[in-house]
Design an enzyme around this catalytic site. Sequence first.
Site, PDB file in Angstrom:
ATOM      1  N   PRO A 300       0.821  -1.208   0.000  1.00  0.00           N
ATOM      2  CA  PRO A 300       0.000   0.000   0.000  1.00  0.00           C
ATOM      3  C   PRO A 300       0.854   1.256   0.000  1.00  0.00           C
ATOM      4  O   PRO A 300       1.912   1.297   0.626  1.00  0.00           O
ATOM      5  CB  PRO A 300      -0.774  -0.107   1.319  1.00  0.00           C
ATOM      6  CG  PRO A 300       0.093  -0.936   2.212  1.00  0.00           C
ATOM      7  CD  PRO A 300       0.855  -1.871   1.314  1.00  0.00           C
ATOM      8  N   CYS A 370      -0.648  29.394 -14.215  1.00  0.00           N
ATOM      9  CA  CYS A 370      -1.277  30.032 -15.366  1.00  0.00           C
ATOM     10  C   CYS A 370      -1.969  29.058 -16.288  1.00  0.00           C
ATOM     11  O   CYS A 370      -1.516  28.806 -17.415  1.00  0.00           O
ATOM     12  CB  CYS A 370      -0.229  30.840 -16.121  1.00  0.00           C
ATOM     13  SG  CYS A 370       0.180  32.279 -15.166  1.00  0.00           S
ATOM     14  N   TYR A 399       0.858  11.092  -3.466  1.00  0.00           N
ATOM     15  CA  TYR A 399       0.834  11.534  -4.861  1.00  0.00           C
ATOM     16  C   TYR A 399       0.604  13.046  -4.994  1.00  0.00           C
ATOM     17  O   TYR A 399      -0.036  13.505  -5.931  1.00  0.00           O
ATOM     18  CB  TYR A 399      -0.220  10.745  -5.658  1.00  0.00           C
ATOM     19  CG  TYR A 399      -0.025   9.251  -5.575  1.00  0.00           C
ATOM     20  CD1 TYR A 399       1.090   8.658  -6.157  1.00  0.00           C
ATOM     21  CD2 TYR A 399      -0.924   8.434  -4.892  1.00  0.00           C
ATOM     22  CE1 TYR A 399       1.287   7.278  -6.057  1.00  0.00           C
ATOM     23  CE2 TYR A 399      -0.723   7.063  -4.798  1.00  0.00           C
ATOM     24  CZ  TYR A 399       0.385   6.496  -5.388  1.00  0.00           C
ATOM     25  OH  TYR A 399       0.583   5.142  -5.293  1.00  0.00           O
TER      26      TYR A 399
END
Length: 447
Positions: A300, A370, A399
């Site tokens: 995991p 942007c 992540y």
Amino acid sequence: MSTNQFTKPATAKVEDNILTIGGCKTTDLAKQYKTPLYVIDEESIRSVCREYQSAFKKYNNKNPNKKLFRPLYASKALCVGALAKIISSEGFGFDTVSMGEIYTLYKAGIDMKTVLFNGNNKTPEELELALKADIGRYSVDNFYEIELLSELTKKYNKKVDVLLRITPGIECHTHDYIKTGQIDSKFGFDLHQVDEAVEKILKNYEYMHIKGIHAHIGSQIFEDKCYYDEIEILVEEISRINKKFGLKLDEMNMGGGLGVKYVKTDKPPAIEEIGNGIISKLEECIEKYGIEPPVIYIEPGRSIISTAGTTLYTIGSMKQVLNGTKYVSVDGGMADNPRPSMYQAAYEADIVTKMNDEKAEKVTIAGRFCESGDILIKDIMLPKIESGDILCVYNTGAYNYSMASNYNSVEKPAMVLVNNSQSDMIINRETLDDLISKQVIPDRLKG
Ligand code: LLP
């Protein structure tokens, strides 16, 4: 409740309307370390690791002479030396997919025997480093890698233990579960290629020892049934290979994937529940296919580290579109958390000084980068917001930093570890000089 079922870190509390994590006031953290800031709660990591260990404890009892349950943390979720120390001290090894991850662990003093090297295109350079570091296992993914590893093990006179990565024909994501004989995947050997792969590995028996098989069926999984189907396929395959080749494969890596609760509607199963289900299914299959209880690896990533992480941002500009969206901009965004723009991932957030205030305003949290797509959270109800407020976004441990970029030449944020009212820097904030440190201006352009 399991830690992966919390939307906030295990130690999150509200004191005087202010969010504290690990006993530290988030307002103090923002002041001391500046924002954006990744805050990692040590207690959440330890408690989730302990839940995994306790959920599989009874599987270990099946053979007191051998550690049958060997959890690995999938480093790709967040690979940081200080965190590796914590995770290793909870009895976890590590799943790695690059030289950089292996190097980080090596430098942190992690026992390299607990490291597995995984990936569909390990380079010769990476394999050489892994051989020099004497890592514990290689998950061999394809025919090219078998050849490469054969050559390198001979060259360096190193014996290695390998697992065979297979594609079991199951793919399981939160809301999407496919089981067919054939899955179109870049990872691992398809079932019809397994025998040829075993034969090729056996040819180099002096240097490569095949110990078992490995599969990974997806990420952010909420459904337990796909793990049970995976177990059936892996155990059947081990039994079949053992009979056909006269081998005694006794290791099985089930991959990672258990989901977490990003938002209230997410319903991941509890770790204990999934552990019990896996053990029962294993018992059934061990009996059915007549094999010895194999060593079980799980790997995991997200469920170990996601809930532990919270990102603090400072709110700057705001824009009310006429009869439309109210945009609230923060000092970070898609470069420190690419998940919303990449996967339309959803997150919960709060204003850390207004924790008990009525959530009166619907706003959209915009990043500072942007691109119109740089939206962290669309349409969230929050208390009345003022510029300068600190916004926290929960469940950013996995992540986020590991996929962060320097888009728009913005420095990557710092990361602090909090525990027992103490905070420690574990990644320094990047500086402007860090940003340009790898750039070179050729002499002919100077002057
Ligand atoms: N083992 C293998 C072989 C994997 O490929 C992965 C994840 C894991 C373990 C860990 O899975 P976890 O427990 O973390 O679900 N960037 C995506 C997630 C990609 C996962 C890739 N493989 C995201 O942000 O959702």
